[in-house]
Design a protein around this motif. Sequence first.
Motif, PDB file in Angstrom:
ATOM      1  N   GLN A  42      -3.571 -20.148   4.721  1.00 17.49           N
ATOM      2  CA  GLN A  42      -3.820 -20.863   5.740  1.00 17.49           C
ATOM      3  C   GLN A  42      -4.134 -20.022   6.957  1.00 17.49           C
ATOM      4  OE1 GLN A  42      -0.809 -23.933   6.398  1.00 17.49           O
ATOM      5  NE2 GLN A  42      -1.468 -25.104   4.693  1.00 17.49           N
ATOM      6  N   GLN A  43      -5.213 -20.446   7.814  1.00 16.74           N
ATOM      7  CA  GLN A  43      -5.687 -19.791   8.971  1.00 16.74           C
ATOM      8  C   GLN A  43      -4.308 -19.839  10.032  1.00 16.74           C
ATOM      9  OE1 GLN A  43      -9.582 -20.298  10.465  1.00 16.74           O
ATOM     10  NE2 GLN A  43      -9.037 -19.319  12.601  1.00 16.74           N
ATOM     11  N   THR A  44      -4.169 -18.721  10.578  1.00 19.70           N
ATOM     12  CA  THR A  44      -2.973 -18.642  11.611  1.00 19.70           C
ATOM     13  C   THR A  44      -3.385 -17.733  12.557  1.00 19.70           C
ATOM     14  OG1 THR A  44      -0.615 -18.900  11.961  1.00 19.70           O
ATOM     15  CG2 THR A  44      -1.513 -17.230  10.113  1.00 19.70           C
ATOM     16  N   THR A  45      -2.336 -17.510  13.605  1.00 22.60           N
ATOM     17  CA  THR A  45      -2.500 -16.363  14.629  1.00 22.60           C
ATOM     18  C   THR A  45      -1.496 -15.265  14.277  1.00 22.60           C
ATOM     19  OG1 THR A  45      -3.577 -17.917  16.026  1.00 22.60           O
ATOM     20  CG2 THR A  45      -2.919 -15.872  17.002  1.00 22.60           C
ATOM     21  N   SER A  46      -1.864 -13.941  14.227  1.00 25.17           N
ATOM     22  CA  SER A  46      -0.840 -12.998  14.169  1.00 25.17           C
ATOM     23  C   SER A  46      -0.141 -12.808  15.344  1.00 25.17           C
ATOM     24  CB  SER A  46      -1.617 -11.639  13.654  1.00 25.17           C
ATOM     25  OG  SER A  46      -2.315 -10.989  14.837  1.00 25.17           O
ATOM     26  N   ARG A  54      -3.029 -16.307   5.749  1.00 22.30           N
ATOM     27  CA  ARG A  54      -1.674 -16.085   5.328  1.00 22.30           C
ATOM     28  C   ARG A  54      -1.040 -17.205   4.799  1.00 22.30           C
ATOM     29  NH1 ARG A  54       1.177 -13.980  10.326  1.00 22.30           N
ATOM     30  NH2 ARG A  54       2.033 -15.926  10.469  1.00 22.30           N
ATOM     31  N   SER A 220       7.492 -17.400  11.871  1.00 21.22           N
ATOM     32  CA  SER A 220       7.106 -18.640  12.898  1.00 21.22           C
ATOM     33  C   SER A 220       5.986 -18.170  13.553  1.00 21.22           C
ATOM     34  CB  SER A 220       8.402 -18.616  14.257  1.00 21.22           C
ATOM     35  OG  SER A 220       8.176 -17.455  14.644  1.00 21.22           O
ATOM     36  N   HIS A 221       5.215 -16.832  13.437  1.00 18.21           N
ATOM     37  CA  HIS A 221       3.925 -16.612  14.048  1.00 18.21           C
ATOM     38  C   HIS A 221       2.756 -16.728  13.002  1.00 18.21           C
ATOM     39  CE1 HIS A 221       6.300 -13.993  16.711  1.00 18.21           C
ATOM     40  NE2 HIS A 221       6.152 -15.156  17.509  1.00 18.21           N
TER      41      HIS A 221
END
Length: 221
Positions: A42-46, A54, A220-221
């Motif tokens: 899934q797209q997320t923000t580092s 991730r 959580s990120h």
Amino acid sequence: MRTHALFKVATLCGLLALAGCASKVAQPDKYSGFLGDYSGLQQTTSASGKPVLRWVAPDFNAAHYDSIVYRPVTYYPTPKPTTQIGKKALDEVLTYTNTKLKAAAAERKPLMSAPGPRSLIFRGAITGVDSSKEGLQFYEVIPVALVVAGTQMATGHRTMDTRLYFEGELIDAATNKPVVKVVRMGEGKDLSNENTPMTADTLKQVIDDMATDTTMFDVSH
């Protein structure tokens, strides 16, 4: 007037096409096969604010592990040097990547040469290093703008953007099953034209960002 209107419509279509190609994460057609299974990404923000793909196992808890076995990053598949991306640059990029990521992993947990019952195994690969003319899709979509493209190329204003693709995972040594998977694409420095050779310095910031996110990673990120 009709010609002007058609040009405006063509320009709008081209901009929309370009926007679709400007995704900041790796698309499925860029997956190398290194990870084997890409489901669940899934797209997320580092942690450093970079877009990534991730997957994290629902029951993953970093506190359950006390060491990391670092397996050196490789190229997958083995790249073929080109005039713009030579063997020296490829070797330097790989060396710099391993230096930075190994140090980042060591900041998280002690590094071990062999896995134990509470170890995580890291494995990763650089799955692509490429360069492309900025705006190429735009000019392919709108034939009427080819004159503009030709002019920009003739005056040397058409730059090349660069990208590095990376795939990595953490494996539970006790179960031999992945607990974290990451696929990311980073944009390096622009090259002034298609005759400008790429160097390790072109992609260093991309690798530095990867190392930072390794150090700062949190579920959580």
